[in-house]
Design a protein around this motif. Structure first.
Motif, short mmCIF file in Angstrom:
data_model
loop_
_atom_site.label_atom_id
_atom_site.label_comp_id
_atom_site.label_asym_id
_atom_site.label_seq_id
_atom_site.Cartn_x
_atom_site.Cartn_y
_atom_site.Cartn_z
N TYR A 277 -47.41 -29.30 11.38
CA TYR A 277 -46.97 -29.77 12.70
C TYR A 277 -46.84 -28.61 13.68
O TYR A 277 -47.21 -28.72 14.84
CB TYR A 277 -45.66 -30.55 12.57
CG TYR A 277 -45.73 -31.61 11.50
CD1 TYR A 277 -46.55 -32.72 11.67
CD2 TYR A 277 -45.03 -31.50 10.31
CE1 TYR A 277 -46.66 -33.69 10.70
CE2 TYR A 277 -45.13 -32.47 9.32
CZ TYR A 277 -45.94 -33.56 9.52
OH TYR A 277 -46.07 -34.51 8.55
N LEU A 278 -46.28 -27.50 13.18
CA LEU A 278 -46.13 -26.33 14.04
C LEU A 278 -47.48 -25.78 14.45
O LEU A 278 -47.70 -25.40 15.61
CB LEU A 278 -45.30 -25.25 13.33
CG LEU A 278 -43.81 -25.58 13.21
CD1 LEU A 278 -43.10 -24.52 12.37
CD2 LEU A 278 -43.16 -25.68 14.58
N THR A 280 -50.19 -27.47 14.72
CA THR A 280 -50.76 -28.40 15.70
C THR A 280 -50.27 -28.04 17.10
O THR A 280 -51.07 -27.99 18.05
CB THR A 280 -50.32 -29.85 15.39
OG1 THR A 280 -50.64 -30.13 14.03
CG2 THR A 280 -51.02 -30.83 16.28
N ILE A 281 -48.97 -27.78 17.23
CA ILE A 281 -48.43 -27.42 18.54
C ILE A 281 -49.06 -26.13 19.04
O ILE A 281 -49.51 -26.03 20.19
CB ILE A 281 -46.89 -27.27 18.46
CG1 ILE A 281 -46.26 -28.62 18.12
CG2 ILE A 281 -46.34 -26.74 19.77
CD1 ILE A 281 -44.78 -28.55 17.89
N LEU A 284 -52.55 -26.69 20.18
CA LEU A 284 -52.55 -27.40 21.47
C LEU A 284 -52.28 -26.43 22.61
O LEU A 284 -52.91 -26.51 23.67
CB LEU A 284 -51.49 -28.49 21.47
CG LEU A 284 -51.89 -29.82 20.85
CD1 LEU A 284 -50.70 -30.76 20.80
CD2 LEU A 284 -53.01 -30.45 21.64
#
Lengths: 310, 373
Positions: A277-278, A280-281, A284
């Motif tokens: 998840y990290l 992914t951020i 982005l």
């Protein structure tokens, strides 16, 4: 700590497997977004596909039919979204969120009787000759057929979008729906088909989790994979081939963190579980910051409702 | 064939009518669903919507209504500002968890002090924790142009992992014999968020929710911030000309929703939940999104929607116990409600017309508002 136990070849081979569900879901969403529709319900369609596929596979004993059922389940759910967004002109963001909440509820309702059952296993399909190549063979050519299907769909989507008349029309509808409408294209019909395709792909991706990756039904089996798929579409700047890169990156991260957990790295398990998840951020941020590149690549009519006034 | 004709202005009558119609449609569709599950639909609907208020156990369930509605309203009021302005914070669940974590951590640092200052301090810390978590997607959006929907949602998964880490590690009860979870905060008087009036279910979180509704109403109707929010939602270009800074609006809306979600988390963990545990959060942050839309993003509407949604939670639990209706059916039911609402919204924005019927000539329709002004 035992990092020596991690074999790079096995790691890359399992990366291919781990990236497949995200790849399938992201590919469907990519086509939907190229048609100018933002469907935030990927997670809901994925988990619905996961359970309908699982249920079909258990009932028929055939994983292939299971995947078919998953595609049907995902597509069926996407019909709700399509009707609301295309014909009832509802807000796409809100409707997508509703689809996710609804899908999560629907899946756990259907899934009640299926906990603790094992799915019929999907056979591995070694490609003759190619699978005997050292290193490359185990990484690329010793998987189940769904992995190959995912890769074929990427190639097929690339060909469709960039090399066919229908693909060009679809892109035109996504870039400027008013112009496309004025040219006589059926904006809503095309978008409906794109949303159906997106739903079917998300369903396939979900079923890959419940039939191959896990392989059993557990609640919340997708664990945010649908949202990561949405992020990968942005990462790929809406291009199919770059999608592959994105999916491999995330497959790689999730496989790596699982391997590190198994190797007893002195980092809390929870911190390792956060990693996908990290990342992914982080990705982005990187992709959005390059002089606003990501936003420039987005289809022009993305997320806007279309109402033919004449 | 029916064609849609865009209304010059959204219909106010339909804006009030659609939530009611959506609830009725959901009851009908839900009844069909329950019938398909082999339950008596009338009995199921009665158990969910009537019994918690007027049934045999109403003296127990009525206070529960406020306990459940409190956090939903508090979070939804915060979200409504961003949603109006087109800023999509859908990670309220993460901000709720972070608020509970930071608030509990600050409180536990003073354990076992008995001081009246502990609880207010914890509320402030909880709100700040929520704000900090919400500012991550806000700042990334302003600085790098990242999509706040995706970032705020990713942070929910990070927050649940942090929660698991905290419940098993730093915040674990040292006298808990190795069980996961923190000290019981609701049994430590200085930190406990107890029922203020016996038998009503009203705790500090419910009072905060009531205050939030009033303040939000004033902000929206009378304050320049509310004007900026509404303007940005209806026409970003007009807002830019009016001097509304998009960055500041993002920061304000995200901080507001994060702070309220964080406070809600703290009220929950010191009261009804009682302690930090791996699964103290039950998805209020996501349900609040439905509440915000069902309430038409209006504070008073959200108040009513929050109460209704709390009713489905409690009624759902009762239906689970009495009719062995699966818990997931209620989640489905809530999702369905949002669908019906969004579907019926078409009536607010558009007029339905039979094709072939005489249509108002376009110039007349365009001229009408000018004559009025």
């Amino acid at each position: 700590m035992d990092l020596g136990g991690i074999s790079p070849i096995l790691l890359l081979a399992s990366l291919m497997v781990a990236s497949t569900p995200i790849l399938l879901a992201a590919l469907g969403e990519l086509v939907v977004e190229r048609a100018g529709v933002l469907n935030l319900g990927v997670e809901g369609m994925m988990i619905t596909g996961a359970i309908t596929g699982f249920a079909t596979a258990v009932a028929t004993g055939s994983p292939a039919l299971g995947f078919l059922g998953a595609a049907a389940g995902g597509a069926a759910l996407s019909v709700i979204f399509a009707v609301l967004v295309l014909w009832l002109k509802s807000n796409q963001v809100a409707t997508g969120l509703a689809l996710t909440l609804f899908g999560l509820g629907l899946a756990s309702l259907i899934g009640q009787g299926y906990q603790g059952i094992r799915a019929p296993s999907t056979a591995r399909l070694d490609i003759p000759l190619l699978s005997d190549i050292p290193a490359l063979g185990p990484i690329l050519f010793r998987h189940d057929w769904v992995v190959y299907l995912g890769l074929a769909l990427v190639a097929g989507t690339w060909w469709f979008l960039s090399r066919t008349r229908a693909g060009l029309t679809l892109r035109a509808v996504g870039e400027n729906h008013d112009a496309a409408h004025a040219l006589g294209y059926h904006v809503l019909r095309l978008r409906f088909l794109a949303i159906l395709f997106g739903g079917a792909c998300a369903g396939l991706g979900g079923a890959y989790l419940s039939l191959v990756r896990v392989p059993q039904w557990t609640e919340g089996v997708t664990a945010g994979a649908g949202w990561i798929a949405l992020a990968i579409v942005v990462f790929a700047s809406w291009r199919p081939l770059r999608l592959l890169l994105g999916a491999w990156l995330f497959g790689g991260i999730s496989v790596l963190q699982l391997n590190l957990q198994a190797a007893n790295v002195p980092v809390p398990v929870e911190v390792l579980s956060m990693a996908p998840y990290l990342v992914t951020i982080l990705v982005l941020v990187l992709i959005s910051s390059g002089r606003g590149r990501a936003r420039l690549a987005a289809p022009g009519s993305l997320g806007q409702p279309f109402h033919a006034s004449r | 064939m029916i064609v849609l004709e865009k209304r010059p202005n959204p219909s106010r009558a339909w804006a009030f009518a659609t939530p009611v119609l959506a609830v009725i449609a959901t009851m009908i569709a839900g009844g069909l669903l329950f019938a398909a599950l082999g339950k008596d639909p009338v009995l199921a609907i009665r158990t969910i919507f009537w019994d918690p208020l007027f049934g045999d156990f109403a003296s127990y369930t009525r206070p529960q209504l406020l306990i459940k509605a409190g956090p939903l309203i508090l979070i939804a009021v915060g979200l409504s500002f961003g949603f109006r302005a087109g800023i999509w914070n859908i990670g309220a669940e993460g901000q709720y968890i972070l608020g509970a974590l930071t608030g509990a951590a600050v409180g536990l640092a003073f354990y076992p002090t008995e001081s009246r200052l502990v609880f207010p301090l914890m509320v402030a810390a909880g709100a700040l924790g929520g704000i900090a978590w919400a500012l991550i997607p806000a700042l990334l959006k302003i600085r790098f142009g990242t999509n706040e929907i995706l970032v705020s949602l990713m942070l929910v998964y990070v927050a649940t992992n942090l929660l698991a880490y905290a419940a098993l590690g730093p915040l674990q009860n040292p006298e808990g014999m190795g069980f996961p979870g923190s000290r019981n905060l609701s049994q430590w008087l200085a930190a406990a968020n107890l029922e203020l009036f016996p038998g009503t279910g009203i705790h500090w979180g419910v009072i905060a929710a009531g205050l939030a509704v009033i303040v939000a109403h004033v902000l929206l109707a009378r304050h320049v911030f509310g004007f900026a929010v509404r303007l940005a939602g209806q026409s970003p270009r007009a807002a830019a000309f009016a001097g509304v800074s998009p960055s500041r609006l993002v920061l304000a809306c995200m901080a507001m929703s994060g702070g309220l979600a964080g406070a809600a988390g703290l009220f929950e963990v010191t009261g009804p939940a009682g302690q930090i545990s791996i699964d103290f959060n039950v998805g209020y942050g996501f349900t609040a999104i439905i509440v915000a839309f069902l309430g038409r993003l209006h504070p008073v509407g959200i108040l009513l929607a929050g109460l209704l949604m709390a009713l489905t939670y409690i009624g759902g639990e009762m239906a689970q116990l009495q009719l062995s209706l699966p818990a997931a059916a209620i989640q489905l039911f809530q999702g369905m409600l949002l669908f019906f609402l969004l579907a019926m919204d078409v009536l607010t924005q558009f007029r339905l017309r039979w094709k072939g019927a005489p249509v108002v000539p376009a110039p007349a329709a365009a001229a009408a508002p000018q004559e009025a002004s």
